[in-house]
Scaffold this active site. Sequence first.
Site, PDB file in Angstrom:
ATOM      1  N   HIS A 195     -23.441 -39.109  39.740  1.00 23.92           N
ATOM      2  CA  HIS A 195     -23.680 -38.189  38.624  1.00 23.92           C
ATOM      3  C   HIS A 195     -24.874 -37.265  38.895  1.00 23.92           C
ATOM      4  O   HIS A 195     -25.069 -36.283  38.156  1.00 23.92           O
ATOM      5  CB  HIS A 195     -23.918 -38.995  37.338  1.00 23.92           C
ATOM      6  CG  HIS A 195     -23.539 -38.253  36.099  1.00 23.92           C
ATOM      7  ND1 HIS A 195     -23.127 -36.939  36.098  1.00 23.92           N
ATOM      8  CD2 HIS A 195     -23.504 -38.638  34.792  1.00 23.92           C
ATOM      9  CE1 HIS A 195     -22.855 -36.555  34.878  1.00 23.92           C
ATOM     10  NE2 HIS A 195     -23.083 -37.566  34.051  1.00 23.92           N
ATOM     11  N   ASP A 239     -20.859 -33.453  37.883  1.00 21.45           N
ATOM     12  CA  ASP A 239     -20.857 -33.562  36.426  1.00 21.45           C
ATOM     13  C   ASP A 239     -19.542 -34.169  35.953  1.00 21.45           C
ATOM     14  O   ASP A 239     -18.545 -34.210  36.697  1.00 21.45           O
ATOM     15  CB  ASP A 239     -21.070 -32.195  35.779  1.00 21.45           C
ATOM     16  CG  ASP A 239     -22.452 -31.631  36.089  1.00 21.45           C
ATOM     17  OD1 ASP A 239     -23.372 -32.447  36.305  1.00 21.45           O
ATOM     18  OD2 ASP A 239     -22.595 -30.389  36.130  1.00 21.45           O
TER      19      ASP A 239
END
Length: 482
Positions: free
Chosen positions: A453, A457
Amino acid sequence: MFILLVEEIEGVMLGALRRKAASGASSASVCGKSFYKLKPAGSASRVSSAVVEEINCIRGFGNVRTFCHLPSAGKTMYLMPKREVLNSSLKNVNLQNGSRPFSSDSDGDVFEAVVPFMGESITDGILATFLKKPGDRVEVDEPIAQIETDKVTIDVNSPEAGVIKEFVAKEGDTVEPGTKVAIISKSGEGATHVAPSDEKPSEKSPSSPSPPAEEIKEKQTPKVETKPAVAKPKGPPPKHSASEPQLPPKERERRVPMTRLRKRVSTRLKDSQNTFALLTTFNEVDMTNLMKLRSDYKDVFAEKHGVKLGLMSGFVKAAISALQKQPIVNAVIDGDDIIYRDYVDISIAVGTPKGLVVPVLRNAENMNFAEVEKEINNLAKKANDGSISIDEMAGGTLTISNGGVYGSLISTPIINPPQSAILGMHSIVSRPMVVGGNIVPRPMMYIALTYDHRLIDGREAVFFLRRIKDVVEDPHRLLLDV
């Protein structure tokens, strides 16, 4: 070297001749040895063997025994060694300078099996097991031992055909490339043969004479009559406190050291968990159309390409299409930079009895369905028999793990560093689905994407899975590129 030898011999001989000629002597001596004066040009002349031996001692050439010369009128005479003497001397000089054959034996009968080069990133390994025993016959390049490394198992092969004389290393030793493992004898001399049975010979020889019966009676200890002890009543068993755990007996436990491969896998997975910001997103795929495509063309496909059409090739092609539409999933963080890869190398996770290995499909974006299936089968076979190399597992931009072959319904896979994402496939289960307003049974599969992450995204991760879902549910999209 021999020119200097000739000039030095000439100087010694001529100097001695001049001194003796002045005194009227018919012979001269060098180092206490006599020789004849040189005769005029055109006549035969020779040097005594004693002088030659003394000259050899001066120069250190013990093998030079014969010299010949042809004096000509008006020219200086040179002494030249014969060709066979020159060759013999050169051989002795080479041996004295440290030139040794590969074998430790003079006749080349004994050879050494050593640990081979194991890869750029591997410096040592554990000698896991011997595949042969001392005294066994081996052929050229036949494996005799296995080395466990952080990534693969490497064989130590015999350099020559022969009989294993002895093992130099032991199982469990840490070895490096070039370490001696075994000694191979081509003739089999000096090899120790191991008996097939592990039975120990009886300590008492059957031929040893038994002592006389009289001596046995004398050595017997006289019996002492004792009254049987009165058994005391057993008390109640000790009561264990409520907090004391009831542990199983130790003899029912086994302690086995971890293999190098298992240590490496555990270290990398823990590093991945500590380094990446792991997050997993899920989706489900209707496998009806892909399974129908496989059923309709599996016979024709196998007849033309010589390999079965599986479901993995469809997911590999779908993943390639998704990576091309979401290039950030194919990228990786390097310090403060992002490295975008304009190629697609798909890693396929393969579970083996020795541990998890991840061979790589190189430039998978250029492969068709048949090439993908052939390469997957080839790499899986190598992984299971332990012949896969380090180069075949290096790199990779995305890993696909198919836990469905073991019956997994859903999971959250861990990223394989230094990649940024991993796609998890699971088992196909028939479930009721709403299709066109009707509830019908459909073969469904859950798919999962675990991603870093820090780089990817949620939007890109969801779009990535949606692209895989669309392609698998409608494979015609690959032909039309839509």
